[in-house]
Design a protein around this motif. Structure first.
Motif, short mmCIF file in Angstrom:
data_model
loop_
_atom_site.label_atom_id
_atom_site.label_comp_id
_atom_site.label_asym_id
_atom_site.label_seq_id
_atom_site.Cartn_x
_atom_site.Cartn_y
_atom_site.Cartn_z
N GLY A 78 53.18 58.14 58.49
CA GLY A 78 53.69 58.43 59.98
C GLY A 78 55.10 57.50 59.55
N VAL A 79 56.62 58.28 60.23
CA VAL A 79 57.52 57.15 60.38
C VAL A 79 58.57 58.02 61.49
CG1 VAL A 79 58.28 56.80 57.79
CG2 VAL A 79 58.97 58.64 59.61
N GLY A 80 58.89 57.25 61.84
CA GLY A 80 60.70 57.02 63.07
C GLY A 80 59.93 55.95 64.21
N ASN A 81 61.00 56.82 65.61
CA ASN A 81 60.34 56.50 66.47
C ASN A 81 59.60 56.01 67.57
OD1 ASN A 81 61.82 55.05 69.62
ND2 ASN A 81 63.02 55.93 69.63
N PRO A 82 58.73 54.43 67.93
CA PRO A 82 57.65 54.66 68.38
C PRO A 82 57.91 54.66 70.07
CG PRO A 82 58.56 52.55 67.95
CD PRO A 82 59.34 53.16 67.26
N ARG A 83 58.65 54.99 70.50
CA ARG A 83 59.18 55.89 71.68
C ARG A 83 59.52 56.68 71.28
NH1 ARG A 83 55.23 52.76 71.63
NH2 ARG A 83 54.38 50.46 73.33
N VAL A 97 47.94 65.38 60.99
CA VAL A 97 46.96 65.27 60.72
C VAL A 97 46.24 64.57 59.78
CG1 VAL A 97 44.95 66.97 61.33
CG2 VAL A 97 47.12 68.09 62.55
N LEU A 98 46.17 64.99 58.99
CA LEU A 98 46.02 64.12 58.15
C LEU A 98 46.43 62.98 57.12
CD1 LEU A 98 43.65 66.39 55.66
CD2 LEU A 98 43.24 65.35 57.76
N PHE A 126 42.91 59.60 64.56
CA PHE A 126 43.98 58.21 64.42
C PHE A 126 45.40 59.14 65.36
CE2 PHE A 126 41.18 56.24 62.00
CZ PHE A 126 40.74 55.59 62.23
N MET A 127 45.35 60.56 64.83
CA MET A 127 46.62 60.84 65.53
C MET A 127 46.89 60.98 66.52
SD MET A 127 47.70 64.58 65.92
CE MET A 127 46.56 65.17 65.47
N LEU A 128 45.67 61.49 67.25
CA LEU A 128 46.08 61.78 68.28
C LEU A 128 46.25 60.36 69.07
CD1 LEU A 128 45.34 63.14 71.04
CD2 LEU A 128 43.38 63.02 70.83
N LEU A 167 45.18 71.19 66.66
CA LEU A 167 45.56 70.53 67.51
C LEU A 167 44.98 71.20 69.21
CD1 LEU A 167 47.07 68.78 65.79
CD2 LEU A 167 48.91 68.59 67.46
N LEU A 168 45.18 72.48 68.23
CA LEU A 168 44.41 73.34 70.32
C LEU A 168 43.50 73.95 69.76
CD1 LEU A 168 48.42 75.87 70.66
CD2 LEU A 168 47.24 73.27 71.52
N ALA A 169 42.30 73.65 69.07
CA ALA A 169 41.41 73.77 68.94
C ALA A 169 41.03 75.22 69.14
CB ALA A 169 40.41 73.54 69.81
N THR A 170 41.72 76.11 67.97
CA THR A 170 41.74 78.02 68.14
C THR A 170 41.81 78.09 66.82
OG1 THR A 170 42.95 79.47 68.94
CG2 THR A 170 43.72 77.63 68.56
N LYS A 171 41.62 79.36 66.68
CA LYS A 171 41.60 80.74 65.42
C LYS A 171 42.79 81.68 65.96
CE LYS A 171 37.76 82.03 63.28
NZ LYS A 171 37.11 82.40 62.91
N GLU A 172 43.23 81.37 66.52
CA GLU A 172 44.43 82.65 67.09
C GLU A 172 46.01 82.03 65.37
OE1 GLU A 172 45.97 84.40 69.38
OE2 GLU A 172 43.92 84.36 69.37
N PRO A 173 46.52 83.73 65.31
CA PRO A 173 47.38 83.27 63.92
C PRO A 173 48.34 81.63 64.62
CG PRO A 173 47.18 85.22 64.92
CD PRO A 173 45.88 84.23 65.87
#
Length: 253
Positions: free
Chosen positions: A93-98, A146-147, A168-170, A192-198
């Protein structure tokens, strides 16, 4: 007659594009001349498990004040699943840690695997433009997937890969403590939302992700193929900007 690997890969890409728009099945009218229905994504990639049926384990207890560097060291030269043995580079990952805002995609692609940085290909360039249009510099936000390793042929992640990597992502999100998260594309949003919704049903409104407002939207790679859908993504980003108190850019001229 057998079907070659290139044809299967093309079919997979086509089905993924359909999934981005919320299409879960192909009408019979779209069948081939032999009237054979196009197999659903589950039939094309039987090892892939929908997010809702592949619960992600909670990460190992994160210590108070854990930093992104701590998490990266813990991840190490990860070989917790088969992807660790096939990658070129781990993409953390990259970017601002805050950062106030975190963007989360599915998994690294070819360009990302080669460079070791998320969203650096054509889709990444479009994401950068979206970020800048929101009034941020790319290094002001945080971008990850996520991966952390590229699935072969950009296939859908497998259940065991999600279980090993998503915690690790969380932990990254918790270490950053953003005010909002944007989930890019079907897989990231559903995981992330634990759903099967499109994604078409999920986007357009905020959802709760461990107490953080999360906005699902189309993946930049989808927008590269279907630029007419950019307006919908911009509508989503305007809601994120409003949440963060960012002013809408003024039109020149």
């Amino acid at each position: 007659m057998g079907v070659d690997g290139e044809t299967i890969a093309s079919l997979r890409r086509y089905l993924e594009e359909l999934k981005e728009t919320g299409v879960d099945e192909i009408p019979r009218a779209a069948a081939s001349r032999e009237e054979q229905p196009v197999p659903p994504p589950e039939a094309v990639a039987p090892a892939s498990v929908p997010a809702s049926s592949a619960p992600v384990a909670e990460p190992q207890a994160a210590t108070a004040g854990e930093t992104l560097d701590d998490i990266r060291r813990d991840l190490g030269e990860c070989v917790r699943c088969q992807l660790g043995k096939q990658r070129t580079n781990l993409v953390f990952g990259v970017g601002n840690p805050r950062a106030r805002l975190v963007f989360i995609g599915e998994a690294p692609g070819r360009d990302e695997d080669l460079k070791g940085e998320p969203f650096v290909g054509e889709a990444g360039q479009l994401l950068t433009k979206i970020i800048q249009a929101m009034g941020f510099a790319r290094d002001e936000v945080y971008i990850c997937n996520v991966l952390k390793c590229r699935p072969p042929g950009n296939r859908n992640p497998h259940h065991d890969e999600i279980v090993q990597c998503a915690p690790f992502m969380l932990r990254q999100v918790r270490a950053i403590g953003p005010e909002a998260v944007v989930a890019l594309g079907t897989f990231a949003a559903q995981t992330l939302l634990a759903t099967k919704e499109p994604i078409s049903a999920l986007r357009g409104r905020f959802h709760d992700y461990h107490g953080i407002p999360l906005m699902p939207t189309f993946h930049p790679a989808f927008l590269v193929r279907y630029p007419e859908r950019k307006r919908e993504v911009w509508d989503d980003m305007k809601q994120v900007m409003a949440l963060l108190g960012k002013k809408m850019p003024t039109k020149k001229g």
